[in-house]
Design a protein around this motif. Structure first.
Motif, mmCIF file in Angstrom:
data_model
loop_
_atom_site.group_PDB
_atom_site.id
_atom_site.type_symbol
_atom_site.label_atom_id
_atom_site.label_comp_id
_atom_site.label_asym_id
_atom_site.label_seq_id
_atom_site.Cartn_x
_atom_site.Cartn_y
_atom_site.Cartn_z
ATOM 1 N N LYS A 193 1.098 -1.301 -0.089
ATOM 2 C CA LYS A 193 0.214 0.192 -0.034
ATOM 3 C C LYS A 193 0.948 1.176 -0.094
ATOM 4 O O LYS A 193 0.490 2.228 -0.647
ATOM 5 C CB LYS A 193 -0.892 0.238 1.162
ATOM 6 N N PHE A 194 1.938 1.479 1.117
ATOM 7 C CA PHE A 194 2.854 2.271 0.898
ATOM 8 C C PHE A 194 3.432 2.799 -0.583
ATOM 9 O O PHE A 194 3.396 3.927 -0.678
ATOM 10 C CB PHE A 194 4.005 2.031 2.055
ATOM 11 N N LEU A 195 3.654 1.831 -1.215
ATOM 12 C CA LEU A 195 4.297 2.291 -2.592
ATOM 13 C C LEU A 195 3.415 2.351 -3.475
ATOM 14 O O LEU A 195 3.410 3.228 -4.724
ATOM 15 C CB LEU A 195 5.224 0.710 -2.988
ATOM 16 N N THR A 196 2.218 1.713 -3.410
ATOM 17 C CA THR A 196 1.205 1.784 -4.352
ATOM 18 C C THR A 196 0.634 3.208 -4.487
ATOM 19 O O THR A 196 0.452 3.670 -5.617
ATOM 20 C CB THR A 196 -0.031 0.830 -4.495
ATOM 21 N N THR A 197 0.413 3.606 -3.377
ATOM 22 C CA THR A 197 -0.473 5.138 -3.287
ATOM 23 C C THR A 197 0.516 6.067 -3.717
ATOM 24 O O THR A 197 0.313 7.016 -3.917
ATOM 25 C CB THR A 197 -0.766 5.189 -1.929
ATOM 26 N N ARG A 198 1.748 5.735 -3.985
ATOM 27 C CA ARG A 198 2.631 6.761 -4.489
ATOM 28 C C ARG A 198 2.732 6.716 -5.880
ATOM 29 O O ARG A 198 3.315 7.664 -6.544
ATOM 30 C CB ARG A 198 4.147 6.601 -3.925
ATOM 31 N N VAL A 199 2.095 5.707 -6.532
ATOM 32 C CA VAL A 199 2.336 5.754 -8.076
ATOM 33 C C VAL A 199 0.876 5.558 -8.624
ATOM 34 O O VAL A 199 0.611 5.704 -9.989
ATOM 35 C CB VAL A 199 3.034 4.663 -8.623
ATOM 36 N N TYR A 200 -0.066 5.248 -8.123
ATOM 37 C CA TYR A 200 -1.554 4.979 -8.499
ATOM 38 C C TYR A 200 -2.562 5.822 -7.614
ATOM 39 O O TYR A 200 -2.492 6.003 -6.450
ATOM 40 C CB TYR A 200 -2.024 3.732 -7.928
ATOM 41 N N ASP A 201 -3.223 6.829 -8.497
ATOM 42 C CA ASP A 201 -3.993 7.769 -7.956
ATOM 43 C C ASP A 201 -5.565 7.221 -7.372
ATOM 44 O O ASP A 201 -6.252 8.068 -6.642
ATOM 45 C CB ASP A 201 -4.368 8.675 -9.074
#
Length: 384
Positions: A193-201
């Motif tokens: 989640k930490f990484l996804t929310t930085r590349v997925y809006d």
């Protein structure tokens, strides 16, 4: 030998012998005593330096014993508690270490199963052993960045103050590295989640999570390989050098190949160093470290085999690793530098030919002027 060579030698001993060790006493004799004597440099047969079955009465606990106490300059400095090899180490195993830590001068306590060594001190409260180790040394996967700190506990270079001052940083760096290693291997939901929310809006739904779990795992693996490639490029002479590594290792140094392989292992002409080749190189290096410093043992990968050389010199081949076919071979060399390929079922079978590899290195050391060229075509195959 320096401390890196001494630890590598003990790591080799562990790989070869631990399967046959079934008791705690055997673990002490086979691995822990060599660690105290060979790696740390204390005389295990001198009771002024190493006290087995060390006893110190603690409150109502009378006659309790700890496996070893190690003294330096006449003072107890290290306490060692041993469990059987392959047994997992848990803080519950350290109850005697906790009690003895408070009633001796020791500032370092070691809990070990002969393969993993957990080092404790009293960072959280004076004279009270911490619940978490500040350093963990695993001989199945040696972290060479820890060896300078380990060297400060050796008899020849004992520096307790330096160890204690660095312990706080070591404790948290070690824990962070283990957390990162676990996340890279099998990322948890929070990490994804930490990484996804930085590349997925969009919203982080269950469907998005399932989509990004494999992507995060793949991205982290590629990132690590790219970092390794960058280090290898620098070692090989600049940004124009190219090498593809299939696992995170910066120790193998491939070189361009001239042979054509009937079973190519490269992609688009690029040499790929496989996991088996990396492991094989490490095994050969561990075997011959009894004869030469490990820094003199270099790997060069080609399209058909991975060569292991002394002093990065093609005229001094130690072994060739033919590991990219359905049938694996270890190539060894005689006094005329004629290669013999020995069939092996697994990379670890290289250990069976340790004496041959050591003798090859000794020949180069005793004949430094030899400049014979290795003949590619003069090789034999052992069929048995």
């Amino acid at each position: 030998m320096d401390i890196a060579e001494r630890t590598q030698a003990l790591a080799l001993k562990l790989r070869k012998q631990k399967a046959g060790i079934e008791t705690e006493e055997a673990t002490k004799n086979a691995f822990v005593m060599p660690f105290i004597s060979t790696v740390l440099g204390y005389d295990v047969f001198n009771p002024a330096e190493v006290i087995p079955e060390f006893t110190a009465d603690v409150g109502l606990k009378k006659g309790e014993k700890i496996d070893y106490a190690v003294a330096h300059d006449g003072k107890i400095q290290l306490l060692v508690e041993v469990k059987k090899v392959n047994d997992p180490l848990r803080i519950e195993h350290a109850s005697q270490l906790f009690r003895y830590f408070a009633v001796t001068n020791a500032r370092i306590a070691i809990l070990t199963n002969g393969e993993v060594y957990q080092f404790y001190t009293d960072l959280d409260a004076p004279n009270r052993m911490d619940a978490k180790p500040f350093l963990v040394l695993d001989f199945s996967a040696l972290d060479e960045t820890l060896l300078p700190e380990l060297a400060k506990l050796t008899k020849e270079s004992f520096d307790l103050d330096s160890v204690i001052s660095a312990a706080g940083e070591l404790k948290y760096i070690g824990q962070l590295k283990r957390v990162l290693a676990a996340q890279f291997k099998q990322p948890e939901d929070e990490w994804v989640k930490f990484l996804t929310t930085r590349v997925y809006d969009g919203s982080f739904t269950q469907r998005v999570r399932e989509q990004f779990v494999p992507l995060v795992a793949k991205a982290t693996r590629q990132f690590l390989n790219e970092q390794v490639n960058d280090r290898l490029k620098n070692a090989l002479g600049g940004p124009d050098a190219y090498v593809t590594v299939s696992s995170g290792s910066s120790e193998v140094e491939p070189a361009p190949a001239e042979e054509q392989s009937p079973e190519p292992v490269e992609t688009n002409g690029d040499i790929v160093t496989t996991d088996d080749e990396i492991e094989g190189y490490r095994i050969v290096r561990a075997i011959v470290c009894s004869e030469v410093p490990v820094s003199r043992v270099v790997a060069r990968d080609t399209k058909t085999y991975c060569g292991v050389l002394l002093d990065d010199n093609n005229r001094k081949p130690i072994a060739r690793l033919w590991l990219n076919r359905s049938k694996k071979y270890l190539g060894v060399f005689d006094e005329n530098k004629v290669e013999t390929r020995i069939p092996i079922d697994d990379v670890e079978d290289i250990y069976r030919h340790a004496e041959y590899l050591r003798k090859t290195v000794v020949r180069y050391l005793t004949k430094p002027g030899v400049i014979d060229v290795v003949t590619e075509g003069s090789e034999s195959v052992v069929t048995a």
